[in-house]
Scaffold this active site. Structure first.
Site, PDB file in Angstrom:
ATOM      1  N   CYS A  99      -0.212  -8.713   1.294  1.00 33.14           N
ATOM      2  CA  CYS A  99      -0.061  -7.536   2.174  1.00 33.14           C
ATOM      3  C   CYS A  99       1.097  -7.713   3.148  1.00 33.14           C
ATOM      4  O   CYS A  99       1.854  -6.775   3.394  1.00 33.14           O
ATOM      5  CB  CYS A  99      -1.336  -7.334   2.989  1.00 33.14           C
ATOM      6  SG  CYS A  99      -2.737  -6.879   2.001  1.00 33.14           S
ATOM      7  N   VAL A 129       3.929  -5.008   3.768  1.00 33.61           N
ATOM      8  CA  VAL A 129       3.984  -4.203   4.991  1.00 33.61           C
ATOM      9  C   VAL A 129       5.404  -4.202   5.551  1.00 33.61           C
ATOM     10  O   VAL A 129       5.912  -3.181   6.002  1.00 33.61           O
ATOM     11  CB  VAL A 129       2.972  -4.732   6.035  1.00 33.61           C
ATOM     12  CG1 VAL A 129       3.230  -4.106   7.403  1.00 33.61           C
ATOM     13  CG2 VAL A 129       1.553  -4.433   5.592  1.00 33.61           C
TER      14      VAL A 129
HETATM   15  S1  SF4 Z   1      -4.306 -10.103   3.406  1.00 34.61           S
HETATM   16 FE1  SF4 Z   1      -3.965  -8.751   1.649  1.00 34.61          FE
HETATM   17  S2  SF4 Z   1      -3.156 -10.074   0.033  1.00 34.61           S
HETATM   18 FE2  SF4 Z   1      -4.053 -11.401   1.586  1.00 34.61          FE
HETATM   19  S3  SF4 Z   1      -6.142 -11.766   0.828  1.00 34.61           S
HETATM   20 FE3  SF4 Z   1      -6.220 -10.028   2.253  1.00 34.61          FE
HETATM   21  S4  SF4 Z   1      -6.033  -8.202   0.965  1.00 34.61           S
HETATM   22 FE4  SF4 Z   1      -5.347  -9.967  -0.256  1.00 34.61          FE
END
Ligand code: SF4
Length: 522
Positions: A152, A156
């Site tokens: 993520c 982002v």
């Molecule tokens: S932050 Fe995003 S990529 Fe990382 S474990 Fe959580 S959902 Fe998955």
């Protein structure tokens, strides 16, 4: 206290007065708990229809989502290719989670690297991490391909993998021809199955997109098989076996069965087995490409039809009787190879098992959840057995999934009362089984807490869990089982029937009271 000559494992230990007192003190001093009556009242309220209705009005919160995130799927996909290191561009904690998730399910070490973006990378972008990370990965782990996905954080801030990989080559940290397929895998959309699909398309694109000129559909006489996000190792093996028995030459595009099932012989295998790059490069020359879990392979389907010009036969997941029949008949039609007597016999054995068990299964109600293709196939299979699916929940199910499910359920009397829940989570599922009791649940390990809650409501409300799905953390070796083909159907039928019989025994073993039905032969 533990005594050296009488070491107690956890639960006899925690039942000792000393530990009870210690835990009680901790709870009283630090947990600011509500009193037991308040907890019980709240629990009881959460088991009501009033609460269920409120629960289904939830909009801005997901509780226990019954899915994982995109990069987790991308990692599993990468593990299925020879000497390929999954590389996740993003935060280290996410990658630790992917590794432990697979590690606890498969009980194998899982190789996967991260370029560990921290605060500075989150502000200025993660290019430097990648330039160093790719070079280090090759120097230390000596892969022959690195498959990059993202967490993520990288998504982002909008990190551009294509540019970063190009710049890493320009900087001379990796050679021009070293394959680094990549996939953007933002976890705020899709799920682990989407991540698998994205990574697969990335790998196929990297190894075949620019070398299509000499490719001719049908030239190599094989068919391609694309498994999708598949965690039952027996499923890879059964597909190989069925095709080998038919004499059908084939390529399993993504096969992690070796690296996820290495022997304990004193040798650590960072890489083992997997589809080779040569096989992928030859894949466009196949007669056709079969997608085992077509609902979750939309990008793959588009790539294979647009670039390789393969038709991808319109089939469902080969689970249960009818859809395995259809799958085998299509393979036979596409390849011209007849279905051999050995498979016809195997089918007959499965049908024999269905007739042997149907009296125990007919009319049983089962609620289930899982990934789109899995619950689609499982629901179909249950209706073939005369079982009535009560609630079918699919967090990552789309409108297309709902439509396909409705159509399939309309074709069977056992699907009359089935309720479908796309986009719902396990807290919804808990409300469903607490307010409208099925006989059993089918799902992954997380539903063990739901079983506990149904039991807490009262023994007569308990809904036993049959563990079929992913992940399975609290039972051993189930990931080696098979759910596809006649073999998979046999194994699942055995599991479900014996769960029914086990429950029957449990409910009728009161000596002289309920043992009127505690029979030796069933
Ligand atoms: S932050 Fe995003 S990529 Fe990382 S474990 Fe959580 S959902 Fe998955």
């Amino acid at each position: 206290m533990q005594q050296a000559d009488d070491i107690k494992p956890c639960y006899p230990l925690f039942r000792q007065d000393e530990y009870k007192e210690s835990i009680g003190n901790k709870q009283d001093s630090f947990e600011e708990r509500h009193d037991a009556a308040k907890v019980q009242d709240t629990f009881t309220w959460t088991t009501t229809m009033e609460y269920r209705e409120l629960n289904f009005k939830r909009e801005a919160l997901t509780v226990n989502p019954a899915k994982a995130c995109q990069p987790l799927g991308a990692v599993l996909c990468a593990l299925g290719f020879e000497k390929t290191m999954p590389y996740v561009h993003g935060s280290q904690g996410c990658v630790a989670y992917f590794r432990t998730y697979f590690n606890r399910h498969f009980r194998e070490p899982i190789s996967c690297v991260s370029d560990s973006m921290t605060e500075d990378a989150a502000v200025f972008g993660g290019q430097k991490n990648m330039i160093d990370g790719l070079e280090n990965c090759i120097a230390i782990y000596k892969p022959e391909m690195i498959a990059v996905s993202t967490t993520c954080m990288a998504e982002v801030i909008g990190d551009d993998l294509n540019a970063f990989i190009r710049n890493t080559r320009k900087a001379g940290n990796i050679s021009e021809d070293f394959p680094v397929p990549f996939a953007h895998t933002p976890s705020f959309v899709g799920s682990h199955v989407t991540g698998w699909d994205n990574m697969f398309e990335g790998i196929m694109g990297n190894l075949t997109r620019n070398s299509m000129d000499d490719k001719v559909v049908g030239k190599n006489g094989k068919i391609n098989i694309v498994p999708g996000f598949e965690t039952y190792l027996g499923n890879y093996r059964v597909i190989h076996r069925m095709l080998n028995e038919m004499g059908v030459e084939h390529t399993m595009l993504c096969d992690p069965t070796e690296v996820l099932d290495t022997p304990a012989d004193g040798q650590f295998r960072m890489y083992s087995g997997g589809t080779t790059q040569a096989e992928v490069k030859d894949a466009p020359n196949a007669i056709n490409t079969f997608l085992l879990q077509p609902m979750q392979l939309e990008k793959t389907k588009k790539y294979v039809t647009d670039i390789w010009k393969h038709e991808t036969p319109k089939l469902n997941i080969p689970m249960g009787l009818e859809w395995t029949d259809e799958w085998l008949m299509k393979v036979s039609e596409v390849t011209g190879k007849p279905i051999p007597e050995s498979l016809a016999k195997e089918r007959g054995r499965f049908v024999d098992m269905m007739t042997d068990s149907h009296t125990w299964l007919h009319g049983k109600k089962i609620s289930l959840y899982g990934d789109p293709d899995f619950v689609y196939g499982m629901t179909k299979f249950l209706t073939e057995l005369g079982i009535e699916p009560l609630h079918v929940l699919c967090n990552n199910g789309s409108k297309k999934w709902t439509k396909a499910m409705e159509k399939m359920l309309a074709e069977t009397p056992y699907g009359k009362n089935t309720q479908l829940f796309a986009g719902a989570d396990l807290w919804h599922f808990r409300s469903l089984v607490l307010t409208e009791k099925p006989d059993f649940m089918i799902g992954n390990s997380y539903a063990k807490f739901i079983q506990r809650d149904t039991l807490h409501k009262g023994k007569e409300f308990e809904v036993p869990l049959i563990r079929i799905g992913f992940p399975i953390f609290d039972r051993h070796h189930l990931h080696r089982s098979t759910t596809l083909g006649y073999e998979g159907a046999m194994q699942m039928l055995t599991t479900i029937t014996n769960a029914v019989l086990e429950r029957l025994d449990e409910e009728t073993r009161g000596m002289g009271t309920t043992d009127y039905n505690h029979d030796l032969v069933r």
